[in-house]
Write an enzyme that holds these catalytic residues in place. Structure first.
Site, mmCIF file in Angstrom:
data_model
loop_
_atom_site.group_PDB
_atom_site.id
_atom_site.type_symbol
_atom_site.label_atom_id
_atom_site.label_comp_id
_atom_site.label_asym_id
_atom_site.label_seq_id
_atom_site.Cartn_x
_atom_site.Cartn_y
_atom_site.Cartn_z
ATOM 1 N N HIS A 77 0.855 -1.191 0.000
ATOM 2 C CA HIS A 77 0.000 0.000 0.000
ATOM 3 C C HIS A 77 0.890 1.239 0.000
ATOM 4 C CE1 HIS A 77 1.114 0.240 4.203
ATOM 5 N NE2 HIS A 77 0.615 -0.967 4.414
HETATM 6 P P1 TYD Z 1 -1.509 -2.791 8.034
HETATM 7 O O1 TYD Z 1 -0.840 -1.466 8.077
HETATM 8 O O2 TYD Z 1 -2.617 -2.970 7.035
HETATM 9 O O3 TYD Z 1 -0.414 -3.918 7.861
HETATM 10 P P2 TYD Z 1 0.247 -4.442 6.515
HETATM 11 O O4 TYD Z 1 0.319 -3.256 5.629
HETATM 12 O O5 TYD Z 1 1.586 -4.965 6.864
HETATM 13 O O6 TYD Z 1 -0.653 -5.482 5.994
HETATM 14 O O7 TYD Z 1 -2.053 -3.104 9.485
HETATM 15 C C1 TYD Z 1 -2.597 -4.368 9.823
HETATM 16 C C2 TYD Z 1 -3.704 -4.172 10.839
HETATM 17 O O8 TYD Z 1 -3.201 -3.557 12.029
HETATM 18 C C3 TYD Z 1 -4.830 -3.290 10.326
HETATM 19 O O9 TYD Z 1 -6.040 -3.945 10.591
HETATM 20 C C4 TYD Z 1 -4.771 -2.041 11.148
HETATM 21 C C5 TYD Z 1 -3.965 -2.403 12.354
HETATM 22 N N1 TYD Z 1 -3.058 -1.303 12.757
HETATM 23 C C6 TYD Z 1 -3.396 -0.460 13.801
HETATM 24 O O10 TYD Z 1 -4.483 -0.600 14.412
HETATM 25 N N2 TYD Z 1 -2.545 0.524 14.155
HETATM 26 C C7 TYD Z 1 -1.360 0.724 13.516
HETATM 27 O O11 TYD Z 1 -0.587 1.643 13.877
HETATM 28 C C8 TYD Z 1 -1.028 -0.135 12.409
HETATM 29 C C9 TYD Z 1 0.252 0.033 11.635
HETATM 30 C C10 TYD Z 1 -1.898 -1.125 12.058
#
Ligand code: TYD
Length: 134
Positions: free
Chosen positions: A51
């Site tokens: 992303h």
């Molecule tokens: P995400 O950033 O989508 O991880 P990746 O890009 O590695 O797949 O985050 C995964 C999950 O964690 C998403 O449901 C949101 C949650 N999250 C938080 O609640 N707070 C945060 O600071 C982050 C980075 C993620």
């Protein structure tokens, strides 16, 4: 001003009792920190990310082990291998990124200039390219 991804070297306080590194704004980091999170226990072969962020900037450090951060600017890809705790990668807003090749027991520390905001994510690469080239 168009900001670019960059490796930021961190201070190393060498000590026979164990070394110490740090970062702070504004001396090492170009932004002040609003949020810190970390990625750990990544199973072999897994990928995180995939992303871009519309506004938030991040700084990523391999506190332990190693992994690759793959950045795409809408035209070309750049791979940054992080494997030491005394430098990190500054990722400006609007870079598509994912993280891969995590070593066993690697620990990725990430600081951001924004609180978590799901609406800041761009999760569709075509949409990202459209916004980037606007
Ligand atoms: P995400 O950033 O989508 O991880 P990746 O890009 O590695 O797949 O985050 C995964 C999950 O964690 C998403 O449901 C949101 C949650 N999250 C938080 O609640 N707070 C945060 O600071 C982050 C980075 C993620």
């Amino acid at each position: 001003m168009s900001l670019k991804p960059d490796i930021i070297q961190l201070p190393k306080v060498l000590d026979k009792r164990g070394n110490l590194s740090f970062f702070e704004h504004p001396r090492q980091l170009p932004f002040s920190i609003a949020r810190t999170y970390w990625i750990y226990d990544v199973p072999g072969g897994e990928t995180r990310g995939g992303h871009a962020f519309k506004v938030q900037q991040e700084f990523i450090v391999a506190l332990s082990g190693s992994f690759d951060v793959v950045l795409h600017d809408g035209e070309k890809e750049q791979v940054f291998s992080l494997n030491r705790s005394y430098y990190g990668l500054y990722v400006p807003q609007m870079y598509w990124r994912h993280m891969e090749n995590f070593s066993t027991n690697s620990l990725a520390l990430i600081v951001s200039d924004r609180a978590y905001d799901a609406s800041d994510y761009i999760r569709d690469f075509v949409e990202y390219k459209r916004l980037k080239n606007d």
